[in-house]
Design a protein around this motif. Structure first.
Motif, PDB file in Angstrom:
ATOM      1  N   VAL A   2       0.861  -1.176   0.000  1.00 16.34           N
ATOM      2  CA  VAL A   2       0.000   0.000   0.000  1.00 16.34           C
ATOM      3  C   VAL A   2       0.897   1.225   0.000  1.00 16.34           C
ATOM      4  O   VAL A   2       1.663   1.458   0.928  1.00 16.34           O
ATOM      5  CB  VAL A   2      -0.934   0.016   1.230  1.00 16.34           C
ATOM      6  N   VAL A   3       0.820   1.984  -1.078  1.00 17.59           N
ATOM      7  CA  VAL A   3       1.668   3.161  -1.246  1.00 17.59           C
ATOM      8  C   VAL A   3       0.908   4.399  -0.824  1.00 17.59           C
ATOM      9  O   VAL A   3      -0.248   4.582  -1.191  1.00 17.59           O
ATOM     10  CB  VAL A   3       2.131   3.289  -2.713  1.00 17.59           C
ATOM     11  N   ARG A   4       1.570   5.228  -0.047  1.00 19.17           N
ATOM     12  CA  ARG A   4       0.968   6.488   0.368  1.00 19.17           C
ATOM     13  C   ARG A   4       1.418   7.630  -0.516  1.00 19.17           C
ATOM     14  O   ARG A   4       0.629   8.482  -0.901  1.00 19.17           O
ATOM     15  CB  ARG A   4       1.324   6.789   1.826  1.00 19.17           C
ATOM     16  N   ASP A   5       2.716   7.691  -0.831  1.00 14.42           N
ATOM     17  CA  ASP A   5       3.262   8.831  -1.565  1.00 14.42           C
ATOM     18  C   ASP A   5       4.358   8.417  -2.530  1.00 14.42           C
ATOM     19  O   ASP A   5       5.095   7.465  -2.270  1.00 14.42           O
ATOM     20  CB  ASP A   5       3.914   9.841  -0.602  1.00 14.42           C
ATOM     21  N   VAL A   6       4.453   9.178  -3.619  1.00 16.09           N
ATOM     22  CA  VAL A   6       5.630   9.169  -4.490  1.00 16.09           C
ATOM     23  C   VAL A   6       6.119  10.605  -4.480  1.00 16.09           C
ATOM     24  O   VAL A   6       5.374  11.523  -4.800  1.00 16.09           O
ATOM     25  CB  VAL A   6       5.285   8.727  -5.924  1.00 16.09           C
ATOM     26  N   SER A   7       7.355  10.794  -4.076  1.00 15.14           N
ATOM     27  CA  SER A   7       7.906  12.138  -3.915  1.00 15.14           C
ATOM     28  C   SER A   7       9.207  12.268  -4.697  1.00 15.14           C
ATOM     29  O   SER A   7      10.072  11.403  -4.609  1.00 15.14           O
ATOM     30  CB  SER A   7       8.177  12.382  -2.429  1.00 15.14           C
ATOM     31  N   THR A   8       9.333  13.364  -5.458  1.00 18.01           N
ATOM     32  CA  THR A   8      10.575  13.658  -6.161  1.00 18.01           C
ATOM     33  C   THR A   8      11.057  15.019  -5.691  1.00 18.01           C
ATOM     34  O   THR A   8      10.294  15.989  -5.736  1.00 18.01           O
ATOM     35  CB  THR A   8      10.380  13.634  -7.686  1.00 18.01           C
ATOM     36  N   VAL A   9      12.311  15.066  -5.242  1.00 22.32           N
ATOM     37  CA  VAL A   9      12.844  16.299  -4.663  1.00 22.32           C
ATOM     38  C   VAL A   9      14.233  16.603  -5.200  1.00 22.32           C
ATOM     39  O   VAL A   9      14.943  15.722  -5.671  1.00 22.32           O
ATOM     40  CB  VAL A   9      12.913  16.213  -3.118  1.00 22.32           C
ATOM     41  N   TRP A  10      14.598  17.888  -5.100  1.00 24.24           N
ATOM     42  CA  TRP A  10      15.960  18.335  -5.362  1.00 24.24           C
ATOM     43  C   TRP A  10      16.697  18.193  -4.048  1.00 24.24           C
ATOM     44  O   TRP A  10      16.263  18.721  -3.009  1.00 24.24           O
ATOM     45  CB  TRP A  10      15.949  19.782  -5.836  1.00 24.24           C
ATOM     46  N   LEU A  11      17.798  17.473  -4.022  1.00 26.56           N
ATOM     47  CA  LEU A  11      18.512  17.172  -2.788  1.00 26.56           C
ATOM     48  C   LEU A  11      19.404  18.313  -2.315  1.00 26.56           C
ATOM     49  O   LEU A  11      19.642  18.451  -1.119  1.00 26.56           O
ATOM     50  CB  LEU A  11      19.352  15.897  -2.966  1.00 26.56           C
ATOM     51  N   GLY A  12      19.937  19.084  -3.236  1.00 30.66           N
ATOM     52  CA  GLY A  12      20.788  20.198  -2.856  1.00 30.66           C
ATOM     53  C   GLY A  12      22.230  19.823  -2.576  1.00 30.66           C
ATOM     54  O   GLY A  12      23.092  20.687  -2.488  1.00 30.66           O
ATOM     55  N   VAL A  13      22.494  18.547  -2.415  1.00 33.32           N
ATOM     56  CA  VAL A  13      23.845  18.050  -2.152  1.00 33.32           C
ATOM     57  C   VAL A  13      24.063  16.835  -3.037  1.00 33.32           C
ATOM     58  O   VAL A  13      23.160  16.006  -3.190  1.00 33.32           O
ATOM     59  CB  VAL A  13      23.999  17.639  -0.667  1.00 33.32           C
ATOM     60  N   ASP A  14      25.245  16.718  -3.619  1.00 31.62           N
ATOM     61  CA  ASP A  14      25.560  15.581  -4.481  1.00 31.62           C
ATOM     62  C   ASP A  14      25.560  14.293  -3.662  1.00 31.62           C
ATOM     63  O   ASP A  14      26.356  14.131  -2.748  1.00 31.62           O
ATOM     64  CB  ASP A  14      26.927  15.796  -5.131  1.00 31.62           C
ATOM     65  N   HIS A  15      24.653  13.389  -3.988  1.00 34.22           N
ATOM     66  CA  HIS A  15      24.563  12.092  -3.309  1.00 34.22           C
ATOM     67  C   HIS A  15      25.279  10.994  -4.083  1.00 34.22           C
ATOM     68  O   HIS A  15      25.200   9.832  -3.738  1.00 34.22           O
ATOM     69  CB  HIS A  15      23.103  11.707  -3.082  1.00 34.22           C
ATOM     70  N   GLY A  16      25.979  11.373  -5.150  1.00 34.07           N
ATOM     71  CA  GLY A  16      26.702  10.390  -5.949  1.00 34.07           C
ATOM     72  C   GLY A  16      28.084  10.081  -5.413  1.00 34.07           C
ATOM     73  O   GLY A  16      28.694   9.091  -5.788  1.00 34.07           O
ATOM     74  N   LEU A  17      28.584  10.937  -4.529  1.00 32.09           N
ATOM     75  CA  LEU A  17      29.899  10.754  -3.913  1.00 32.09           C
ATOM     76  C   LEU A  17      31.007  10.566  -4.945  1.00 32.09           C
ATOM     77  O   LEU A  17      32.003   9.893  -4.698  1.00 32.09           O
ATOM     78  CB  LEU A  17      29.881   9.573  -2.944  1.00 32.09           C
ATOM     79  N   GLY A  18      30.794  11.117  -6.146  1.00 27.23           N
ATOM     80  CA  GLY A  18      31.801  11.009  -7.195  1.00 27.23           C
ATOM     81  C   GLY A  18      31.886   9.647  -7.843  1.00 27.23           C
ATOM     82  O   GLY A  18      32.736   9.406  -8.686  1.00 27.23           O
ATOM     83  N   LEU A  19      31.000   8.736  -7.477  1.00 31.23           N
ATOM     84  CA  LEU A  19      31.055   7.370  -7.995  1.00 31.23           C
ATOM     85  C   LEU A  19      30.174   7.161  -9.219  1.00 31.23           C
ATOM     86  O   LEU A  19      30.283   6.140  -9.885  1.00 31.23           O
ATOM     87  CB  LEU A  19      30.626   6.379  -6.899  1.00 31.23           C
ATOM     88  N   ASP A  20      29.276   8.109  -9.490  1.00 29.14           N
ATOM     89  CA  ASP A  20      28.313   7.948 -10.574  1.00 29.14           C
ATOM     90  C   ASP A  20      28.650   8.756 -11.808  1.00 29.14           C
ATOM     91  O   ASP A  20      27.787   9.085 -12.596  1.00 29.14           O
ATOM     92  CB  ASP A  20      26.905   8.307 -10.074  1.00 29.14           C
TER      93      ASP A  20
END
Length: 82
Positions: A2-20
């Motif tokens: 049972v899904v309540r939400d689908v949310s897409t956001v701008w994170l503001g900080v690189d979450h790739g850690l240079g690996l992507d």
């Protein structure tokens, strides 16, 4: 599931850690259960990828539900860089 939400956001900080690759990973789509528990997380480098990924996730989740309620949010807005 049972899904309540689908949310897409701008994170503001690189979450790739240079690996992507050379682009920062700064957008995230998450799917949340009725109890608020995160069920799925997808991350993106580009706003266009995030918008398309959000639409795809909403379509996938909606197709799996008997009576989905889809509330269309305004376009993503990315704040200007300082």
């Amino acid at each position: 599931m049972v899904v309540r939400d689908v949310s897409t956001v701008w994170l503001g900080v690189d979450h790739g850690l240079g690996l992507d690759g050379p682009l920062p990973v700064i957008f995230e789509t998450m799917v949340f259960a009725e109890n608020g528990e995160p069920l799925e997380c997808r991350r993106y480098c580009l706003e266009a990828e995030a918008v398309a990924g959000h639409a795809e996730t909403v379509a996938t989740v909606s197709a799996a539900m008997a009576n989905p309620i889809v509330i269309d949010a305004p376009d993503l807005e990315v704040p200007d860089s300082p």
